[in-house]
Design a protein around this motif. Sequence first.
Motif, short mmCIF file in Angstrom:
data_model
loop_
_atom_site.label_atom_id
_atom_site.label_comp_id
_atom_site.label_asym_id
_atom_site.label_seq_id
_atom_site.Cartn_x
_atom_site.Cartn_y
_atom_site.Cartn_z
N CYS A 226 0.83 -1.21 0.00
CA CYS A 226 0.00 0.00 0.00
C CYS A 226 0.86 1.25 0.00
CB CYS A 226 -0.94 0.00 1.21
SG CYS A 226 -0.09 0.02 2.80
N GLU A 227 2.06 1.18 0.59
CA GLU A 227 2.92 2.34 0.65
C GLU A 227 3.83 2.42 -0.57
OE1 GLU A 227 4.82 2.67 4.40
OE2 GLU A 227 2.96 2.54 5.53
N VAL A 228 3.95 1.34 -1.31
CA VAL A 228 4.73 1.36 -2.54
C VAL A 228 3.89 1.89 -3.69
CG1 VAL A 228 5.85 -0.07 -4.26
CG2 VAL A 228 6.30 -0.48 -1.86
N CYS A 229 2.64 1.43 -3.75
CA CYS A 229 1.79 1.75 -4.90
C CYS A 229 1.18 3.14 -4.82
CB CYS A 229 0.68 0.70 -5.02
SG CYS A 229 1.31 -0.98 -5.29
N ALA A 230 1.09 3.70 -3.61
CA ALA A 230 0.44 5.00 -3.49
C ALA A 230 1.25 6.06 -4.22
CB ALA A 230 0.31 5.37 -2.01
N THR A 231 0.57 6.84 -5.07
CA THR A 231 1.21 7.92 -5.81
C THR A 231 0.74 9.24 -5.22
OG1 THR A 231 1.24 6.59 -7.83
CG2 THR A 231 1.52 8.97 -8.07
N PRO A 232 1.63 9.96 -4.54
CA PRO A 232 1.19 11.20 -3.89
C PRO A 232 0.98 12.31 -4.90
CG PRO A 232 3.56 10.91 -3.63
CD PRO A 232 3.05 9.67 -4.31
N SER A 233 0.06 13.16 -4.60
CA SER A 233 -0.16 14.35 -5.43
C SER A 233 0.92 15.38 -5.13
CB SER A 233 -1.54 14.93 -5.14
OG SER A 233 -1.59 15.41 -3.81
N PRO A 234 1.11 16.35 -6.02
CA PRO A 234 2.10 17.41 -5.73
C PRO A 234 1.82 18.12 -4.42
CG PRO A 234 1.42 17.50 -8.03
CD PRO A 234 0.53 16.48 -7.37
N GLU A 235 0.54 18.36 -4.14
CA GLU A 235 0.19 19.04 -2.88
C GLU A 235 0.56 18.18 -1.67
OE1 GLU A 235 -1.84 20.58 -6.26
OE2 GLU A 235 -1.87 18.55 -5.41
N GLU A 236 0.37 16.87 -1.80
CA GLU A 236 0.69 15.98 -0.68
C GLU A 236 2.19 15.97 -0.42
OE1 GLU A 236 -0.06 11.37 0.81
OE2 GLU A 236 -0.69 12.01 -1.18
N VAL A 237 2.99 15.88 -1.47
CA VAL A 237 4.45 15.88 -1.31
C VAL A 237 4.90 17.18 -0.64
CG1 VAL A 237 6.65 15.85 -2.53
CG2 VAL A 237 4.80 14.34 -3.27
N GLN A 238 4.32 18.30 -1.05
CA GLN A 238 4.68 19.59 -0.46
C GLN A 238 4.26 19.68 1.00
OE1 GLN A 238 2.93 22.56 -3.01
NE2 GLN A 238 3.91 21.72 -4.86
N SER A 239 3.15 19.02 1.35
CA SER A 239 2.67 19.08 2.74
C SER A 239 3.60 18.35 3.70
CB SER A 239 1.26 18.48 2.83
OG SER A 239 1.29 17.06 2.66
N TRP A 240 4.40 17.42 3.19
CA TRP A 240 5.32 16.69 4.07
C TRP A 240 6.35 17.61 4.71
CZ3 TRP A 240 6.56 12.33 -0.01
CH2 TRP A 240 5.39 11.57 -0.23
N ALA A 241 6.63 18.73 4.05
CA ALA A 241 7.58 19.69 4.61
C ALA A 241 6.95 20.59 5.66
CB ALA A 241 8.18 20.54 3.49
N GLN A 242 5.63 20.55 5.78
CA GLN A 242 4.95 21.41 6.75
C GLN A 242 5.03 20.85 8.16
OE1 GLN A 242 0.98 21.96 5.26
NE2 GLN A 242 1.67 22.81 3.30
N SER A 243 4.94 19.53 8.29
CA SER A 243 5.04 18.93 9.62
C SER A 243 5.36 17.45 9.49
CB SER A 243 3.75 19.12 10.42
OG SER A 243 2.72 18.28 9.91
N PHE A 244 6.02 16.94 10.51
CA PHE A 244 6.35 15.50 10.52
C PHE A 244 5.09 14.66 10.66
CE2 PHE A 244 8.06 11.69 12.85
CZ PHE A 244 8.79 11.18 11.78
N ASP A 245 4.09 15.19 11.37
CA ASP A 245 2.83 14.46 11.52
C ASP A 245 2.17 14.21 10.17
OD1 ASP A 245 3.18 14.38 14.24
OD2 ASP A 245 1.90 16.11 14.65
N LYS A 246 2.19 15.20 9.30
CA LYS A 246 1.58 15.03 7.98
C LYS A 246 2.35 13.99 7.16
CE LYS A 246 -0.60 19.57 7.51
NZ LYS A 246 -0.74 20.81 6.70
N LEU A 247 3.65 13.98 7.30
CA LEU A 247 4.44 12.97 6.60
C LEU A 247 4.08 11.57 7.08
CD1 LEU A 247 6.94 12.10 4.83
CD2 LEU A 247 8.28 12.34 6.93
N MET A 248 3.97 11.39 8.39
CA MET A 248 3.72 10.07 8.95
C MET A 248 2.28 9.62 8.77
SD MET A 248 6.56 8.82 10.07
CE MET A 248 6.18 7.57 11.31
N ARG A 249 1.36 10.54 8.55
CA ARG A 249 -0.03 10.15 8.30
C ARG A 249 -0.23 9.72 6.85
NH1 ARG A 249 -1.53 14.64 11.70
NH2 ARG A 249 -1.89 15.92 9.85
N SER A 250 0.71 10.03 6.00
CA SER A 250 0.59 9.69 4.58
C SER A 250 1.27 8.35 4.30
CB SER A 250 1.26 10.79 3.74
OG SER A 250 1.46 10.35 2.41
#
Length: 217
Positions: free
Chosen positions: A73-97
């Motif tokens: 599930c974590e290999v196949c998921a393709t993040p959107s550009p907005e999602e990738v950018q949100s990972w830099a906003q907080s560690f919590d957002k990165l770990m929830r994705s």
Amino acid sequence: MPTPHEAEKQHRGPEEADQPPSMSSHEAAPPAPPRRNPCCLCWCCCCSCSWNEERRRAWRASRESRPQPLPSCEVCATPSPEEVQSWAQSFDKLMRSPAGRGAFRAFLRTEYSEENMLFWLACEELKAEADRHAVDEKARLIYEDYVSILSPKEVSLDSRVREGINKKMQEPSAHTFDDAQLQIYTLMHRDSYPRFLTSPAYRALLLQGGSPSSTEA
């Protein structure tokens, strides 16, 4: 002319000749049948000789001999550009994705600290388990894989947390490793997360999804 065997029989006499030749002191006695460990005969075998323990050791050795693949599930998921950018906003957002965890775990592997993410994921799986027998088994495996000082994948925990785990392992529950999971989560946040945001791997994801200049938190 008598043969050597007949001459020997005549020399020994009729009674002794009919008896089988005795074994000399230089001839080895036949090996005794191997003894079975007495504890293997009882219903409750000890851990050192039980077949189940040997099977678990072999299973753990096979896991340690090769890197564990990322969950599908974590290999196949393709993040959107907005999602990738949100990972830099907080560690919590990165770990929830799921995709964020996959990318971060791949980065940790390059730093030889993938066991931190593996431990965190194992704790999440344990907390979602409702079956009592499965909880006991998963808790023991987590302890052996990530807490035991004999494991090559041991995570860094302070003495207070370790002592708490050792006490809770007498009757493990789905929350036995909560304190340890929080400590490892904090370690990844403070230590590895800032380096991930400046890594070539994350920059490559930004280039695929959008302009890097728009990702600053």
